[in-house]
Design a protein around this motif. Sequence first.
Motif, short mmCIF file in Angstrom:
data_model
loop_
_atom_site.label_atom_id
_atom_site.label_comp_id
_atom_site.label_asym_id
_atom_site.label_seq_id
_atom_site.Cartn_x
_atom_site.Cartn_y
_atom_site.Cartn_z
N UNK A 1 0.88 -1.20 0.21
CA UNK A 1 -0.04 0.09 -0.07
C UNK A 1 0.84 1.27 0.15
N UNK A 2 1.99 1.42 0.65
CA UNK A 2 2.85 2.42 0.74
C UNK A 2 3.39 2.43 -0.43
N UNK A 3 4.03 1.35 -1.08
CA UNK A 3 4.85 1.45 -2.16
C UNK A 3 3.89 2.16 -3.25
N UNK A 4 2.65 1.64 -3.49
CA UNK A 4 1.76 2.12 -4.46
C UNK A 4 1.49 3.63 -4.28
N UNK A 5 1.25 4.22 -3.07
CA UNK A 5 0.89 5.61 -2.79
C UNK A 5 2.14 6.22 -3.12
#
Length: 111
Positions: free
Chosen positions: A26-30
Amino acid sequence: MKDTWTTIARLATRLEEHSALPREQRILLQLLKIQEEAGEVAEAVIGAMGQNPRKGHSHTWDEVEAEICDVIVTGMVALMRMNPEAPDVFAQHVERIRERDLGESARISSR
């Protein structure tokens, strides 16, 4: 600025609730979303300068400003998703920049 961070926290919470992916993904995609938004700034600048022969003057400088705001908000959401203390992290970072680049500190003047 507090209302801004309240909105950012609400956006981050909404995104967190929307995804079933593991936290790291989720953080990577953000973080990748920041790059996507930066690409939209580039597209708007090229359009505002009329440098795409196929599209001509396809954007205005107001649209460039809006795209820059999207980058900033997306970055703030990313920071919030990474660390719930994002407002403090950001404020401390800005203070370090102020001290480094402006030679100022947060000390209250005795004048």
